[in-house]
Design an enzyme around this catalytic site. Sequence first.
Site, PDB file in Angstrom:
ATOM      1  N   PRO A 234       0.849  -1.208   0.000  1.00 17.77           N
ATOM      2  CA  PRO A 234       0.000   0.000   0.000  1.00 17.77           C
ATOM      3  C   PRO A 234       0.878   1.249   0.000  1.00 17.77           C
ATOM      4  CG  PRO A 234      -0.004  -1.018   2.173  1.00 17.77           C
ATOM      5  CD  PRO A 234       0.793  -1.925   1.285  1.00 17.77           C
ATOM      6  N   ASP A 410       5.864   2.147   2.305  1.00 20.66           N
ATOM      7  CA  ASP A 410       4.906   1.088   2.609  1.00 20.66           C
ATOM      8  C   ASP A 410       4.110   1.500   3.843  1.00 20.66           C
ATOM      9  OD1 ASP A 410       3.580  -1.246   3.360  1.00 20.66           O
ATOM     10  OD2 ASP A 410       5.225  -2.552   2.750  1.00 20.66           O
ATOM     11  N   HIS A 411       2.824   1.779   3.629  1.00 21.03           N
ATOM     12  CA  HIS A 411       2.006   2.302   4.730  1.00 21.03           C
ATOM     13  C   HIS A 411       1.656   1.236   5.766  1.00 21.03           C
ATOM     14  CE1 HIS A 411       0.100   5.515   6.639  1.00 21.03           C
ATOM     15  NE2 HIS A 411      -1.008   5.646   5.939  1.00 21.03           N
ATOM     16  N   ARG A 412       1.949  -0.031   5.477  1.00 20.25           N
ATOM     17  CA  ARG A 412       1.734  -1.072   6.491  1.00 20.25           C
ATOM     18  C   ARG A 412       2.691  -0.894   7.663  1.00 20.25           C
ATOM     19  NH1 ARG A 412       2.608  -6.408   3.080  1.00 20.25           N
ATOM     20  NH2 ARG A 412       4.411  -5.124   2.488  1.00 20.25           N
ATOM     21  N   ILE A 414       5.073   2.104   7.819  1.00 23.30           N
ATOM     22  CA  ILE A 414       5.487   3.490   8.035  1.00 23.30           C
ATOM     23  C   ILE A 414       4.265   4.400   8.060  1.00 23.30           C
ATOM     24  CG2 ILE A 414       6.819   5.402   7.064  1.00 23.30           C
ATOM     25  CD1 ILE A 414       8.591   3.232   5.729  1.00 23.30           C
TER      26      ILE A 414
END
Length: 441
Positions: A234, A410-412, A414
């Site tokens: 993501p 990577d929004h998972r 960060i």
Amino acid sequence: MEQQFLLPELGENIEDGDVLSILVSVGDTIDEEQPVLEIETDKAAIEVPCSVSGVVKAIHVEEGGKAKVGHPILTVETMGEGKAVEVEAPTATSVADDEDTITPEESPPEAAPVVALEAARRIPDTPPTEVIPRDIAPASPSVRRFAREIGIDINQVTGSGPGGRISVEDIKNHAYQINAEPAAHRTASPGAANQIPAPPLPDFSKWGEVEREPMSSVRRATAAHMATAWSAIPHVTQSDKADITELDKLRKQFRARTETAGGKLTITAILLKIAACTLQRFPQFNASVDMAKREIIYKKYYHVGVAVDTDRGLLVPVIRDVDRKSIIELSAEISQIAERARSKKLTPEDMQGGTFTITNLGGIGGTHFSPIVNHPEVAILGVARGRIEPVLINDAFQPRLLLPLILSYDHRLIDGADAARFLRSIAEMLEEPFSFALDLK
């Protein structure tokens, strides 16, 4: 006696390649270690040397065709005992550029390693096989890891390689098939790639003349890896600008000193060092996500990939242990990697093991772009062309050189606030080079 010369390992997890040229003919007398074939793999052109000397009796591959690791390439008449022959991995070749013109690119995911060659011994043109226990999927550890990372049960995958060997491409095809099924028939897997199958294309020739050409190995690998990275990660992208007016003066002042050491003092070389320092302060940017095990893997080393635009495609050679090298050393190493590429010395290993990537489009132009994270990394730094812009300082506008910085992550793992702090930290180091130098160890 006749011997079968089999295509050796071409590098870690490379199964096959496109035959660019055959360097010998039937009837030629060849020497040991003489190149007999040139092959293009995902990221390199490889000259394959033969391990025996003798007379070429038969050639089992064609230019423009495929050659598979472990399969016969030549039949050679020698004075020795007939057997299938395998040599050590040859040196890969590619073309790179040491200019400060870098473009976004991700290294392709790993494929399954070469299978056992025993079944091909003494039997010309017979594919090798491998005995695999029935309860264990025939795949290498790296392929198993890739399956776990995208949430695929490897025991449900049908292998296309010799003996049913499973490759990364088999994993991807299985993932595409799963996503093509109706949602009610899917089995949810943590971290599975939510890829949408492409709709069929229309007949473009109805509207005018068209031309089709096969995708190169580099382009195929890039396309597959981009699809995996984009669907599995993501992405979030945010931007900032750094005032590098003073830094640019220092860069020009010390440019000659760097050239004496064999390098070029570019913004990319400086950013390599700055990135290593920033990654130490923000360890979550130097990590990977293992959704299958629900773990975060923090790497204690700092290997930074530099995406390079070449006439053969986009490559990402990795500069290792950036935190332990000076900017002058990094500048020289960038130039050395480019020189190795020109002299066909760049190996697939040179493009593996990165923990973070920098992609610089400044030498080409543009004000903004959104780089795609190089899976399994979690962040990539993009750089656009610096421009002179008016900046209000002490109630007066002054011309300043501003450098656009773009961070995709990577929004998972960060969060946006941490990404903003990370990017601002890089900008501050660029803006205050003396303060940055004080923190160097």
